[in-house]
Design a protein around this motif. Structure first.
Motif, PDB file in Angstrom:
ATOM      1  N   GLY A 135     -38.468  44.103  -7.588  1.00 33.23           N
ATOM      2  CA  GLY A 135     -39.866  43.705  -7.397  1.00 33.23           C
ATOM      3  C   GLY A 135     -40.372  42.561  -8.245  1.00 33.23           C
ATOM      4  N   CYS A 155     -40.416  38.793 -10.092  1.00 26.74           N
ATOM      5  CA  CYS A 155     -39.905  37.430  -9.950  1.00 26.74           C
ATOM      6  C   CYS A 155     -38.764  37.164 -10.933  1.00 26.74           C
ATOM      7  CB  CYS A 155     -41.012  36.412 -10.218  1.00 26.74           C
ATOM      8  SG  CYS A 155     -42.257  36.343  -8.928  1.00 26.74           S
ATOM      9  N   HIS A 163     -34.589  34.284  -5.863  1.00 21.42           N
ATOM     10  CA  HIS A 163     -35.363  33.127  -5.389  1.00 21.42           C
ATOM     11  C   HIS A 163     -36.195  32.468  -6.496  1.00 21.42           C
ATOM     12  CE1 HIS A 163     -34.281  34.414  -1.403  1.00 21.42           C
ATOM     13  NE2 HIS A 163     -34.872  35.582  -1.579  1.00 21.42           N
ATOM     14  N   CYS A 199     -40.891  29.551  -6.289  1.00 18.64           N
ATOM     15  CA  CYS A 199     -40.298  30.617  -5.472  1.00 18.64           C
ATOM     16  C   CYS A 199     -39.595  29.936  -4.301  1.00 18.64           C
ATOM     17  CB  CYS A 199     -41.367  31.580  -4.953  1.00 18.64           C
ATOM     18  SG  CYS A 199     -40.711  32.679  -3.667  1.00 18.64           S
ATOM     19  N   PHE A 250     -38.093  31.379  -1.918  1.00 19.90           N
ATOM     20  CA  PHE A 250     -38.240  32.145  -0.671  1.00 19.90           C
ATOM     21  C   PHE A 250     -39.359  31.563   0.187  1.00 19.90           C
ATOM     22  CE2 PHE A 250     -39.872  35.663   1.904  1.00 19.90           C
ATOM     23  CZ  PHE A 250     -38.700  36.090   2.506  1.00 19.90           C
TER      24      PHE A 250
END
Ligand code: SF4
Length: 219
Positions: free
Chosen positions: A160, A162, A167, A181, A183
């Motif tokens: 969960g 970062c 990514h 990020c 993603f």
């Protein structure tokens, strides 16, 4: 010339780290109590409530995925899921990704209980909202670091966040949004880091260590 005499609390205080730990313990007890009250009100155990909330937040998952996300052993998850299936709050279906696994999906009633369970930490959000923006930023930075340390010790699930995601690209640009990020291909600031992202994909252990070191260079 005489030096300044230490005050009473200079000589009679626990280190601030110990008082923070005591404070977190008190907050933890309040959260646990609240969760139990809410869960009992819905006729569920706290774990069953967490399972429904996780399925509502993330979509259908296997028992193994639930176990990893919640940091609860697979046998405990299996027991709770069995009860949820008996109560017609969750259904099992074949998982197209893993032929021998079952996907767990909440029924309409299960989804509505899960949505309620997701709101359990709201009383905590209200308390945090009373902190100034600066206090919230400092608190959040401390929480991210503490969770990361606890993850290293295997005490908190490594999902969960970062800072453990494949990514995540920390400190790749100057300015107030130094992270990236990959993603969603978007910049993010330290205060925008996710701690419960449904798109999180766990990076390999060596990559996680590297990312954390890179993140800490400017944290
Ligand atoms: S996918 Fe989610 S957890 Fe991963 S870097 Fe992006 S926002 Fe963070």
């Amino acid at each position: 010339m005489t030096g300044k005499r230490p005050g009473y609390f200079d000589e009679n205080s626990e280190p601030i780290s110990a008082r923070i730990a005591t404070g977190l313990h008190k907050i933890g007890l309040a959260m646990k109590q609240q969760s139990w009250q809410q869960a009992n009100g819905a006729g569920l155990s706290a774990t069953q409530g967490q399972i429904l909330a996780t399925l509502v937040a993330n979509g259908p998952l296997t028992g193994k995925e639930l176990s990893e996300r919640l940091g609860v052993t697979l046998p405990t998850i299996s027991d709770s899921v069995r009860v949820l299936v008996e109560k017609a709050l969750v259904t099992r279906s074949a998982d197209p990704r893993h032929p021998r696994a079952s996907l767990l999906t909440p029924t309409a009633t299960g989804a509505s209980l899960g949505a309620r369970a997701r709101s359990w930490p709201e009383f905590m959000a209200d308390a945090v909202a009373d902190l100034s923006p600066e206090e919230q930023r400092a608190f959040f930075a401390g929480i991210v670091k503490m969770i990361r340390m606890l993850q290293e010790q295997g005490l908190v699930p490594v999902t969960g966040m970062c800072v453990t995601c494949t990514h995540f690209r920390p400190n790749v640009r100057p300015g107030t949004s130094p992270h990236h990020c990959a993603f969603v291909d978007a910049p993010l600031s330290s205060e925008q880091l996710r701690v419960d992202c449904p798109e999180h994909e766990l990076a390999a252990e060596s990559a996680r260590r590297e990312v954390w070191e890179q993140f800490m260079r400017r944290a």
